[in-house]
Design a protein around this motif. Structure first.
Motif, PDB file in Angstrom:
ATOM      1  N   CYS A 293       0.816  -1.331   0.095  1.00 44.39           N
ATOM      2  CA  CYS A 293      -0.049   0.077   0.100  1.00 44.39           C
ATOM      3  C   CYS A 293       0.929   1.090   0.168  1.00 44.39           C
ATOM      4  O   CYS A 293       0.407   2.331  -0.562  1.00 44.39           O
ATOM      5  CB  CYS A 293      -0.968  -0.071   1.235  1.00 44.39           C
ATOM      6  N   LEU A 294       2.091   1.133   0.861  1.00 46.61           N
ATOM      7  CA  LEU A 294       2.976   2.462   0.718  1.00 46.61           C
ATOM      8  C   LEU A 294       3.425   2.723  -0.590  1.00 46.61           C
ATOM      9  O   LEU A 294       3.720   3.920  -0.988  1.00 46.61           O
ATOM     10  CB  LEU A 294       4.117   1.938   1.957  1.00 46.61           C
ATOM     11  N   THR A 295       3.961   1.695  -1.303  1.00 45.19           N
ATOM     12  CA  THR A 295       4.800   2.044  -2.709  1.00 45.19           C
ATOM     13  C   THR A 295       3.422   2.471  -3.766  1.00 45.19           C
ATOM     14  O   THR A 295       3.685   3.200  -4.512  1.00 45.19           O
ATOM     15  CB  THR A 295       5.276   0.742  -3.297  1.00 45.19           C
ATOM     16  N   THR A 296       2.178   1.698  -3.338  1.00 40.63           N
ATOM     17  CA  THR A 296       1.254   2.377  -4.323  1.00 40.63           C
ATOM     18  C   THR A 296       0.850   3.689  -4.026  1.00 40.63           C
ATOM     19  O   THR A 296       0.708   4.692  -5.013  1.00 40.63           O
ATOM     20  CB  THR A 296      -0.056   1.506  -4.027  1.00 40.63           C
ATOM     21  N   ALA A 297       0.978   4.218  -2.741  1.00 41.56           N
ATOM     22  CA  ALA A 297       0.596   5.492  -2.449  1.00 41.56           C
ATOM     23  C   ALA A 297       1.959   6.576  -2.955  1.00 41.56           C
ATOM     24  O   ALA A 297       1.538   7.604  -3.394  1.00 41.56           O
ATOM     25  CB  ALA A 297       0.493   5.618  -0.982  1.00 41.56           C
ATOM     26  N   ILE A 298       3.111   5.880  -2.906  1.00 44.62           N
ATOM     27  CA  ILE A 298       4.211   6.842  -3.457  1.00 44.62           C
ATOM     28  C   ILE A 298       3.902   6.839  -4.877  1.00 44.62           C
ATOM     29  O   ILE A 298       3.926   8.144  -5.471  1.00 44.62           O
ATOM     30  CB  ILE A 298       5.368   6.049  -3.165  1.00 44.62           C
ATOM     31  N   GLY A 299       3.701   5.867  -5.810  1.00 42.63           N
ATOM     32  CA  GLY A 299       3.550   6.024  -6.903  1.00 42.63           C
ATOM     33  C   GLY A 299       2.281   6.821  -7.531  1.00 42.63           C
ATOM     34  O   GLY A 299       2.434   7.507  -8.296  1.00 42.63           O
ATOM     35  N   LEU A 300       1.276   7.109  -6.771  1.00 40.06           N
ATOM     36  CA  LEU A 300       0.054   7.903  -7.086  1.00 40.06           C
ATOM     37  C   LEU A 300       0.267   9.205  -6.770  1.00 40.06           C
ATOM     38  O   LEU A 300      -0.054   9.964  -7.613  1.00 40.06           O
ATOM     39  CB  LEU A 300      -1.172   7.337  -6.379  1.00 40.06           C
ATOM     40  N   ILE A 301       1.049   9.461  -5.810  1.00 43.75           N
ATOM     41  CA  ILE A 301       1.272  10.909  -5.147  1.00 43.75           C
ATOM     42  C   ILE A 301       2.201  11.453  -6.442  1.00 43.75           C
ATOM     43  O   ILE A 301       2.008  12.446  -6.671  1.00 43.75           O
ATOM     44  CB  ILE A 301       1.570  11.036  -3.820  1.00 43.75           C
ATOM     45  N   SER A 302       3.193  10.606  -6.556  1.00 40.68           N
ATOM     46  CA  SER A 302       4.248  11.088  -7.553  1.00 40.68           C
ATOM     47  C   SER A 302       3.567  11.269  -9.010  1.00 40.68           C
ATOM     48  O   SER A 302       3.979  12.354  -9.838  1.00 40.68           O
ATOM     49  CB  SER A 302       5.311   9.968  -7.493  1.00 40.68           C
ATOM     50  N   ALA A 303       2.666  10.438  -9.358  1.00 45.44           N
ATOM     51  CA  ALA A 303       2.026  10.479 -10.925  1.00 45.44           C
ATOM     52  C   ALA A 303       1.453  11.676 -10.870  1.00 45.44           C
ATOM     53  O   ALA A 303       1.366  12.549 -11.799  1.00 45.44           O
ATOM     54  CB  ALA A 303       1.344   9.148 -11.236  1.00 45.44           C
ATOM     55  N   CYS A 304       0.455  11.915  -9.993  1.00 37.48           N
ATOM     56  CA  CYS A 304      -0.501  12.992  -9.803  1.00 37.48           C
ATOM     57  C   CYS A 304       0.298  14.383  -9.631  1.00 37.48           C
ATOM     58  O   CYS A 304      -0.193  15.386 -10.396  1.00 37.48           O
ATOM     59  CB  CYS A 304      -1.623  12.678  -8.669  1.00 37.48           C
ATOM     60  N   ALA A 305       1.273  14.260  -8.918  1.00 38.63           N
ATOM     61  CA  ALA A 305       2.168  15.749  -8.771  1.00 38.63           C
ATOM     62  C   ALA A 305       2.913  16.020 -10.132  1.00 38.63           C
ATOM     63  O   ALA A 305       2.975  17.274 -10.338  1.00 38.63           O
ATOM     64  CB  ALA A 305       3.094  15.474  -7.504  1.00 38.63           C
ATOM     65  N   ASP A 306       3.233  14.941 -10.533  1.00 41.66           N
ATOM     66  CA  ASP A 306       4.087  15.178 -11.896  1.00 41.66           C
ATOM     67  C   ASP A 306       2.952  15.589 -13.073  1.00 41.66           C
ATOM     68  O   ASP A 306       3.305  16.773 -13.738  1.00 41.66           O
ATOM     69  CB  ASP A 306       4.674  13.767 -12.487  1.00 41.66           C
ATOM     70  N   LEU A 323      -0.859  17.074  -2.177  1.00 50.47           N
ATOM     71  CA  LEU A 323      -1.462  15.805  -2.346  1.00 50.47           C
ATOM     72  C   LEU A 323      -1.499  14.933  -1.361  1.00 50.47           C
ATOM     73  O   LEU A 323      -2.520  14.128  -0.743  1.00 50.47           O
ATOM     74  CB  LEU A 323      -0.874  15.199  -3.545  1.00 50.47           C
ATOM     75  N   ALA A 324      -0.352  14.889  -0.447  1.00 48.97           N
ATOM     76  CA  ALA A 324      -0.132  14.013   0.507  1.00 48.97           C
ATOM     77  C   ALA A 324      -0.890  14.456   2.088  1.00 48.97           C
ATOM     78  O   ALA A 324      -1.528  13.793   2.473  1.00 48.97           O
ATOM     79  CB  ALA A 324       1.220  14.244   1.053  1.00 48.97           C
ATOM     80  N   VAL A 325      -1.283  15.778   1.745  1.00 46.65           N
ATOM     81  CA  VAL A 325      -1.950  16.371   3.140  1.00 46.65           C
ATOM     82  C   VAL A 325      -3.405  15.943   2.723  1.00 46.65           C
ATOM     83  O   VAL A 325      -4.097  15.520   3.765  1.00 46.65           O
ATOM     84  CB  VAL A 325      -1.892  17.908   3.196  1.00 46.65           C
ATOM     85  N   ILE A 326      -4.033  16.196   1.547  1.00 44.47           N
ATOM     86  CA  ILE A 326      -5.284  15.867   1.101  1.00 44.47           C
ATOM     87  C   ILE A 326      -5.547  14.432   1.481  1.00 44.47           C
ATOM     88  O   ILE A 326      -6.667  14.131   1.927  1.00 44.47           O
ATOM     89  CB  ILE A 326      -5.518  16.373  -0.325  1.00 44.47           C
ATOM     90  N   CYS A 327      -4.695  13.512   1.190  1.00 43.34           N
ATOM     91  CA  CYS A 327      -4.900  12.068   1.053  1.00 43.34           C
ATOM     92  C   CYS A 327      -4.899  11.728   2.488  1.00 43.34           C
ATOM     93  O   CYS A 327      -5.905  10.980   2.925  1.00 43.34           O
ATOM     94  CB  CYS A 327      -3.667  11.401   0.450  1.00 43.34           C
ATOM     95  N   ALA A 328      -4.205  12.202   3.753  1.00 43.17           N
ATOM     96  CA  ALA A 328      -3.986  12.002   5.059  1.00 43.17           C
ATOM     97  C   ALA A 328      -5.517  12.367   5.577  1.00 43.17           C
ATOM     98  O   ALA A 328      -6.105  11.932   6.329  1.00 43.17           O
ATOM     99  CB  ALA A 328      -2.958  12.865   5.541  1.00 43.17           C
ATOM    100  N   VAL A 329      -5.970  13.620   5.192  1.00 38.54           N
ATOM    101  CA  VAL A 329      -7.275  14.171   5.410  1.00 38.54           C
ATOM    102  C   VAL A 329      -8.348  13.346   5.212  1.00 38.54           C
ATOM    103  O   VAL A 329      -9.234  12.696   5.909  1.00 38.54           O
ATOM    104  CB  VAL A 329      -7.663  15.694   4.801  1.00 38.54           C
ATOM    105  N   VAL A 330      -8.545  12.893   3.797  1.00 37.11           N
ATOM    106  CA  VAL A 330      -9.604  11.998   3.366  1.00 37.11           C
ATOM    107  C   VAL A 330      -9.632  10.848   3.734  1.00 37.11           C
ATOM    108  O   VAL A 330     -10.615  10.155   3.985  1.00 37.11           O
ATOM    109  CB  VAL A 330      -9.314  11.964   1.768  1.00 37.11           C
TER     110      VAL A 330
END
Length: 438
Positions: A293-306, A323-330
């Motif tokens: 789950c962690l590596t998936t989160a890293i990949g998604l945050i990276s792709a979206c930020a890019d 994006l990381a802050v929004i993810c933590a809130v959601v």
């Protein structure tokens, strides 16, 4: 001389593609669907495999046929519409649903089993902050560390799931019981719609271009060869996903004793592992799921930020923080609530993604692709909103005569009709008129 890949390189490419898709949703939805489907498991599983394996595979093939990128896939649409679609898809697979879900699944399956029974919102909040802070740390680097983790993690996760699958088939924990709810009367259709939740058709449209880049980095420049290798990678990934889904469906179907009336698949899988292997098995599963789950989160945050940094003046690193802050809130919404919130969004946009894939596959036979793309995608969206309204309990009985209305797929026939009509209308004369208007 045309450069080719070795068999080992093709297999490695397939496993990498499998790694892209194997995330939180792939693990949590099949067990619950299997439990609810019960004796109708095979029918429900068949429907699920269509949308969770078949459509992503076809999506990758469509990306390959379109030249390997989002621009090629949407070249017949107005650029603003294509950008809007990409933004919506990145929001869905990023901060709105898929990325926060990785944190929630990690908490439910890897952390919560070790907490006291009265662990509440505070523990979820603390975990989500730590989880997405770590994800942000690695996403910032955009370096080789993510790839290095994926190379070792994916085979390890697959091996653990294979061991679990064998244990489930050898020692099922309960008999298969009667189907519940909609699975009792329309198991295939319910399974088909449940497959939306993996969001892998969306992911295929975005991951396809990443896989093409990897192939080209190996020195493959010929488009036909690139398309062939992309299809090979998709087939390997599809076989792996099908294996995972089939085993997890059977796990869910035989879980009525160990996890009765479970709220989500994470609870079922956790309880089943405890029943099969005890505490040691839970520790291993927790470690693997947490890292997956962690590596998936890293990949998604990276792709979206890019992607978002390419549209705005804001830098990649600033977007990663946001994006990381929004993810933590959601993530603090809770897993069951997040799934419930995502359903109407998926009902609205999944038909559009399916229609886009279908158009890409038949594009060369369309007399006026620009007209066809506009008409078919608009029709699929309009009629998908009927299914959304129905899900939200609005009165849409006036549309009840539509085929498949009762199954939550009122969009299918109108979209198909629109596709057939645009296959035979809009020749060159109309096409040149459309070009002037665009």
């Amino acid at each position: 001389m045309k450069k080719t890949l070795k068999v080992t390189d093709i297999i490695a490419l397939g496993f990498m593609t499998f790694a892209f898709f194997l995330g939180a949703g792939n693990i949590i939805f099949p067990p619950l669907a299997g439990q609810l489907a019960g004796e109708n498991m095979l029918s429900a599983m068949s429907g699920f495999l269509v949308t969770a394996v078949g459509l992503p595979l076809v999506g990758i093939i469509a990306v390959a046929m379109a030249g390997g990128g989002w621009q090629g896939l949407t070249r017949d649409l107005p650029s603003k519409v294509a950008t809007l679609m990409a933004v919506l898809i990145f929001i869905i697979i990023g901060p709105a649903f898929a990325a926060p879900r990785t944190g929630l699944v990690a908490y439910e399956m890897a952390v919560k089993p070790f907490l006291s029974a009265d662990a509440g919102q505070a523990s979820l909040t603390t975990f989500s902050v730590i989880f997405f802070a770590i994800a942000l740390f690695f996403a910032w680097s955009r370096g080789k560390l993510i790839d290095m983790i994926g190379k070792f993690l994916t085979p390890a996760l697959f091996i653990v799931l294979a061991v679990l699958a064998i244990a489930v088939f050898v020692n099922p924990q309960a008999s298969i019981v009667a189907a519940q709810g909609e699975y009792a009367t329309q198991a295939f259709t319910k399974g088909f719609l449940e497959g939306y939740n993996t969001m892998d058709t969306f992911a295929a449209l975005m991951f396809g271009m990443l896989i093409v880049d990897v192939i080209r980095s190996k020195g493959i420049s010929d488009e036909k060869t690139t398309c062939t290798y992309l299809i090979y990678a998709g087939l390997i990934a599809a076989a792996g996903l099908a294996f995972v889904y089939i085993s997890l469906f059977y796990l869910g179907a035989t879980s009525s004793t160990v996890a009765p009336n479970a709220g989500n698949g994470g609870v079922i899988l956790t309880a089943y592992v405890m029943a099969l292997f005890g505490a040691p098995g839970q520790v291993i599963l927790s470690a693997i799921v947490l890292l997956a789950c962690l590596t998936t989160a890293i990949g998604l945050i990276s792709a979206c930020a890019d992607y978002f940094s390419s549209l705005t003046p804001m830098s990649y690193k600033k977007w990663a923080v946001v994006l990381a802050v929004i993810c933590a809130v959601v993530a603090n919404v809770g897993l069951n609530q997040l799934i419930a919130l995502s359903v109407p969004v998926l009902f609205a946009l999944y038909p559009v993604a399916i229609a886009l894939v279908a158009l890409a596959l038949v594009r060369k036979w369309l007399p006026n692709p620009r007209l066809a793309y506009r008409v078919v995608l608009l029709v699929s969206f309009i009629f998908s909103m009927i299914d959304v309204a129905k899900y939200l309990k609005f009165d849409v009985s006036m549309f009840s005569s539509l085929p498949l209305f009762n199954y939550g797929m009122a969009w299918v026939l109108p979209t198909l009709v629109a596709l057939v009509i645009t296959r035979f209308i809009g020749g060159k004369a109309m096409g040149s008129h459309q070009d002037k208007l665009a």
